[in-house]
Design a protein around this motif. Structure first.
Motif, PDB file in Angstrom:
ATOM      1  N   PHE A   1      -5.576  -2.691  -1.827  1.00 55.63           N
ATOM      2  CA  PHE A   1      -4.630  -1.677  -1.374  1.00 55.63           C
ATOM      3  C   PHE A   1      -3.947  -1.019  -2.567  1.00 55.63           C
ATOM      4  CE2 PHE A   1      -4.548  -3.392   2.947  1.00 55.63           C
ATOM      5  CZ  PHE A   1      -4.841  -4.730   2.743  1.00 55.63           C
TER       6      PHE A   1
ATOM      7  N   GLU B   1       8.656  -5.791 -10.164  1.00 54.97           N
ATOM      8  CA  GLU B   1       7.641  -6.725  -9.690  1.00 54.97           C
ATOM      9  C   GLU B   1       8.098  -7.365  -8.381  1.00 54.97           C
ATOM     10  OE1 GLU B   1       6.252  -9.131 -12.814  1.00 54.97           O
ATOM     11  OE2 GLU B   1       4.875 -10.287 -11.568  1.00 54.97           O
TER      12      GLU B   1
ATOM     13  N   LEU C   1       7.100 -12.887  -3.405  1.00 54.39           N
ATOM     14  CA  LEU C   1       7.202 -13.345  -2.026  1.00 54.39           C
ATOM     15  C   LEU C   1       8.128 -14.547  -1.964  1.00 54.39           C
ATOM     16  CD1 LEU C   1       6.071 -13.109   0.906  1.00 54.39           C
ATOM     17  CD2 LEU C   1       4.350 -14.791   0.217  1.00 54.39           C
TER      18      LEU C   1
ATOM     19  N   ARG D   1      -6.563   2.030   1.426  1.00 54.92           N
ATOM     20  CA  ARG D   1      -7.034   0.678   1.673  1.00 54.92           C
ATOM     21  C   ARG D   1      -8.559   0.662   1.524  1.00 54.92           C
ATOM     22  NH1 ARG D   1      -8.718  -1.765   6.591  1.00 54.92           N
ATOM     23  NH2 ARG D   1      -8.149  -3.950   6.829  1.00 54.92           N
TER      24      ARG D   1
ATOM     25  N   TYR E   1       4.340 -16.764  10.347  1.00 52.55           N
ATOM     26  CA  TYR E   1       3.134 -16.429  11.098  1.00 52.55           C
ATOM     27  C   TYR E   1       3.448 -16.032  12.537  1.00 52.55           C
ATOM     28  CZ  TYR E   1       0.140 -18.350   7.416  1.00 52.55           C
ATOM     29  OH  TYR E   1      -0.508 -18.580   6.238  1.00 52.55           O
TER      30      TYR E   1
ATOM     31  N   VAL F   1      -5.860  -8.963  -0.931  1.00 57.20           N
ATOM     32  CA  VAL F   1      -5.804 -10.097  -0.016  1.00 57.20           C
ATOM     33  C   VAL F   1      -7.223 -10.469   0.353  1.00 57.20           C
ATOM     34  CG1 VAL F   1      -5.606  -8.691   2.084  1.00 57.20           C
ATOM     35  CG2 VAL F   1      -4.723 -11.011   2.082  1.00 57.20           C
TER      36      VAL F   1
ATOM     37  N   TYR G   1       7.377 -10.941   6.376  1.00 59.52           N
ATOM     38  CA  TYR G   1       7.534 -11.402   4.998  1.00 59.52           C
ATOM     39  C   TYR G   1       8.866 -10.919   4.434  1.00 59.52           C
ATOM     40  CZ  TYR G   1       2.464 -10.796   5.694  1.00 59.52           C
ATOM     41  OH  TYR G   1       1.186 -10.784   6.207  1.00 59.52           O
TER      42      TYR G   1
ATOM     43  N   ASN H   1      -8.291 -12.653   2.946  1.00 60.85           N
ATOM     44  CA  ASN H   1      -8.567 -12.651   4.377  1.00 60.85           C
ATOM     45  C   ASN H   1      -7.266 -12.466   5.109  1.00 60.85           C
ATOM     46  OD1 ASN H   1      -7.376 -15.161   5.290  1.00 60.85           O
ATOM     47  ND2 ASN H   1      -9.057 -16.197   4.251  1.00 60.85           N
ATOM     48  N   ALA H   2      -7.354 -12.203   6.393  1.00 57.76           N
ATOM     49  CA  ALA H   2      -6.180 -11.786   7.150  1.00 57.76           C
ATOM     50  C   ALA H   2      -5.121 -12.871   7.245  1.00 57.76           C
ATOM     51  CB  ALA H   2      -6.592 -11.339   8.551  1.00 57.76           C
ATOM     52  N   GLY H   3      -5.472 -14.096   6.937  1.00 59.93           N
ATOM     53  CA  GLY H   3      -4.477 -15.160   7.051  1.00 59.93           C
ATOM     54  C   GLY H   3      -3.721 -15.466   5.789  1.00 59.93           C
ATOM     55  N   ASN H   4      -4.017 -14.711   4.750  1.00 60.51           N
ATOM     56  CA  ASN H   4      -3.422 -15.042   3.449  1.00 60.51           C
ATOM     57  C   ASN H   4      -2.453 -13.979   2.952  1.00 60.51           C
ATOM     58  OD1 ASN H   4      -4.649 -17.647   2.556  1.00 60.51           O
ATOM     59  ND2 ASN H   4      -6.474 -16.485   3.052  1.00 60.51           N
ATOM     60  N   MET H   5      -1.824 -14.284   1.846  1.00 60.46           N
ATOM     61  CA  MET H   5      -0.777 -13.432   1.318  1.00 60.46           C
ATOM     62  C   MET H   5      -1.356 -12.338   0.431  1.00 60.46           C
ATOM     63  SD  MET H   5       1.859 -14.663   2.607  1.00 60.46           S
ATOM     64  CE  MET H   5       1.006 -15.383   3.993  1.00 60.46           C
ATOM     65  N   LEU H   6      -0.637 -11.236   0.394  1.00 56.79           N
ATOM     66  CA  LEU H   6      -0.957 -10.193  -0.570  1.00 56.79           C
ATOM     67  C   LEU H   6      -0.579 -10.653  -1.971  1.00 56.79           C
ATOM     68  CD1 LEU H   6       0.263  -6.792   0.899  1.00 56.79           C
ATOM     69  CD2 LEU H   6      -2.055  -7.405   0.281  1.00 56.79           C
TER      70      LEU H   6
ATOM     71  N   LYS I   1       2.917 -11.461  11.753  1.00 53.66           N
ATOM     72  CA  LYS I   1       3.337 -11.928  10.433  1.00 53.66           C
ATOM     73  C   LYS I   1       4.461 -11.069   9.884  1.00 53.66           C
ATOM     74  CE  LYS I   1       0.483 -13.629   7.346  1.00 53.66           C
ATOM     75  NZ  LYS I   1      -0.658 -13.799   6.415  1.00 53.66           N
TER      76      LYS I   1
ATOM     77  N   GLY J   1       1.751  -5.740 -11.194  1.00 51.88           N
ATOM     78  CA  GLY J   1       3.096  -5.520 -11.689  1.00 51.88           C
ATOM     79  C   GLY J   1       3.619  -4.103 -11.499  1.00 51.88           C
TER      80      GLY J   1
ATOM     81  N   TYR K   1      10.296 -10.180   0.493  1.00 52.38           N
ATOM     82  CA  TYR K   1      10.013 -10.104  -0.929  1.00 52.38           C
ATOM     83  C   TYR K   1      11.319  -9.843  -1.676  1.00 52.38           C
ATOM     84  CZ  TYR K   1       5.054  -9.404   0.198  1.00 52.38           C
ATOM     85  OH  TYR K   1       3.776  -9.548   0.655  1.00 52.38           O
TER      86      TYR K   1
ATOM     87  N   TYR L   1      -0.196   0.777  -2.876  1.00 54.04           N
ATOM     88  CA  TYR L   1       1.070   1.108  -2.245  1.00 54.04           C
ATOM     89  C   TYR L   1       1.874   1.999  -3.186  1.00 54.04           C
ATOM     90  CZ  TYR L   1       0.673  -2.408   1.500  1.00 54.04           C
ATOM     91  OH  TYR L   1       0.286  -3.128   2.598  1.00 54.04           O
TER      92      TYR L   1
ATOM     93  N   PHE M   1       0.258  -8.911  -5.501  1.00 54.88           N
ATOM     94  CA  PHE M   1       0.573  -7.595  -6.046  1.00 54.88           C
ATOM     95  C   PHE M   1       0.399  -7.575  -7.553  1.00 54.88           C
ATOM     96  CE2 PHE M   1       2.374  -5.062  -2.658  1.00 54.88           C
ATOM     97  CZ  PHE M   1       2.738  -5.995  -1.707  1.00 54.88           C
TER      98      PHE M   1
ATOM     99  N   LEU N   1      -1.844  -9.871  12.194  1.00 55.83           N
ATOM    100  CA  LEU N   1      -2.686 -10.960  11.698  1.00 55.83           C
ATOM    101  C   LEU N   1      -4.139 -10.801  12.121  1.00 55.83           C
ATOM    102  CD1 LEU N   1      -2.871 -13.713  10.265  1.00 55.83           C
ATOM    103  CD2 LEU N   1      -2.237 -14.771  12.427  1.00 55.83           C
TER     104      LEU N   1
ATOM    105  N   LEU O   1       1.913   2.542   2.383  1.00 55.97           N
ATOM    106  CA  LEU O   1       0.508   2.352   2.052  1.00 55.97           C
ATOM    107  C   LEU O   1      -0.113   3.691   1.700  1.00 55.97           C
ATOM    108  CD1 LEU O   1      -1.993   0.440   2.035  1.00 55.97           C
ATOM    109  CD2 LEU O   1      -2.382   1.187   4.389  1.00 55.97           C
TER     110      LEU O   1
ATOM    111  N   THR P   1      -5.937  -6.693  10.824  1.00 55.72           N
ATOM    112  CA  THR P   1      -5.840  -6.232   9.447  1.00 55.72           C
ATOM    113  C   THR P   1      -4.696  -6.946   8.754  1.00 55.72           C
ATOM    114  OG1 THR P   1      -5.395  -4.344   8.026  1.00 55.72           O
ATOM    115  CG2 THR P   1      -4.337  -4.343  10.158  1.00 55.72           C
ATOM    116  N   ASP P   2      -4.819  -7.041   7.460  1.00 56.34           N
ATOM    117  CA  ASP P   2      -3.672  -7.628   6.760  1.00 56.34           C
ATOM    118  C   ASP P   2      -2.915  -6.581   5.982  1.00 56.34           C
ATOM    119  OD1 ASP P   2      -2.863 -10.493   6.886  1.00 56.34           O
ATOM    120  OD2 ASP P   2      -2.440 -10.054   4.787  1.00 56.34           O
TER     121      ASP P   2
ATOM    122  N   PHE Q   1       1.754   0.277  -6.673  1.00 58.82           N
ATOM    123  CA  PHE Q   1       1.363  -1.123  -6.749  1.00 58.82           C
ATOM    124  C   PHE Q   1      -0.056  -1.287  -6.198  1.00 58.82           C
ATOM    125  CE2 PHE Q   1       5.293  -3.115  -7.952  1.00 58.82           C
ATOM    126  CZ  PHE Q   1       6.282  -2.272  -7.486  1.00 58.82           C
TER     127      PHE Q   1
ATOM    128  N   GLN R   1       0.094  -4.598   5.095  1.00 58.13           N
ATOM    129  CA  GLN R   1       1.512  -4.846   5.305  1.00 58.13           C
ATOM    130  C   GLN R   1       2.280  -3.533   5.343  1.00 58.13           C
ATOM    131  OE1 GLN R   1       3.282  -7.856   2.807  1.00 58.13           O
ATOM    132  NE2 GLN R   1       1.526  -9.226   3.047  1.00 58.13           N
TER     133      GLN R   1
END
Lengths: 113, 114
Positions: free
Chosen positions: B35, A42, A45, B50, A50, B95, A33, B97-102, A31, B106, A35, B37, B104, A96, B47, A99-100, B91, A102
């Motif tokens: 997380f 702020e 994304l 976590r 993927y 998230v 990204y 699950n591992a398939g989704n976006m973080l 994965k 502000g 931003y 950051y 954040f 993926l 990072l 761990t997620d 920040f 980043q």
């Protein structure tokens, strides 16, 4: 050493120019990204992927486009830069499967005059 | 939809003292990751720490520790023995699950004063 790289770090260009921001990672992550970080810091994304040949738009609408032809490379292109594109652009990647978490590149600070 | 809120836009602390940064989140999920950051001025986002939601034990990483209160949906970061190099934007992110976006927050701008 595994890492994520972005070039250029700083870019100042005129309105109407086509630009490509480069992002590469050596961690074998699926994965990736992009931003956009506004002056208030702020994070928004704008694109993600993927894996090879996969690209999706993020939460923030952007006039930029991305491609993912190789796992390690995820460039972002602006066909015609405008002053409203002035911002900091951060690239990130994650594994993926396990761990997620980043990992972020150093960013490209773009100024469009 | 998930939301992450950092209620402190700016904070300052004297060198060697302890500071706590707040973060709250809203989700209906039960298993997720949180997380912190750190983004120093003009430098790379890295990072800090976590936390897996299924773990009751609070994560620690050297001088950095979290206070994870799952029921309250709170995830604060404590920095002990603050150092000048801790000056940065912090920040909080989420998230589910591992398939989704973080998602954040502000950000909180922390300044460590000598």
């Amino acid at each position: 050493e595994a890492d994520i790289y972005q070039t250029p770090r700083y870019l100042v260009i005129g309105t109407g120019k086509k630009i490509t921001l480069e992002c590469s990672q050596t961690m074998g992550h699926d994965k990736m990204y992009w931003y956009q970080q506004d002056p208030g810091m702020e994070l928004h994304l704008i694109h993600y992927s993927y894996g090879v040949n996969s690209t999706e738009k993020g939460d923030l609408s952007s006039e930029s486009t991305v491609s993912r032809i190789r796992t390690e490379h995820f460039p972002l292109t602006l066909e015609s830069a405008r002053p409203s594109h002035t911002s900091q652009y951060l690239c990130a990647s994650s594994d993926l499967v396990y761990t997620d978490t980043q990992y972020f590149g150093p960013g490209t600070r773009l100024t469009v005059l | 939809a998930q939301t992450v809120t950092q209620s402190q836009p700016e904070m300052s602390v004297q060198e060697a003292e302890t500071v706590t940064l707040s973060c709250t989140y809203d989700t209906s999920e039960n298993n997720y990751y949180l997380f912190w950051y750190k983004q120093p001025p003009s430098r790379q986002m890295i990072l800090v720490i976590r936390q897996e939601a299924y773990k009751q034990q609070n994560a620690t990483e050297n001088r950095f520790s979290v206070n994870f209160q799952k029921a309250a949906k709170s995830f604060s970061l404590k920095i002990s023995d603050s150092q000048l190099g801790d000056t940065a934007m912090y920040f909080c992110a989420f998230v589910y699950n591992a398939g989704n976006m973080l998602t954040f927050g502000g950000g909180t701008r922390l300044m460590v004063k000598p």
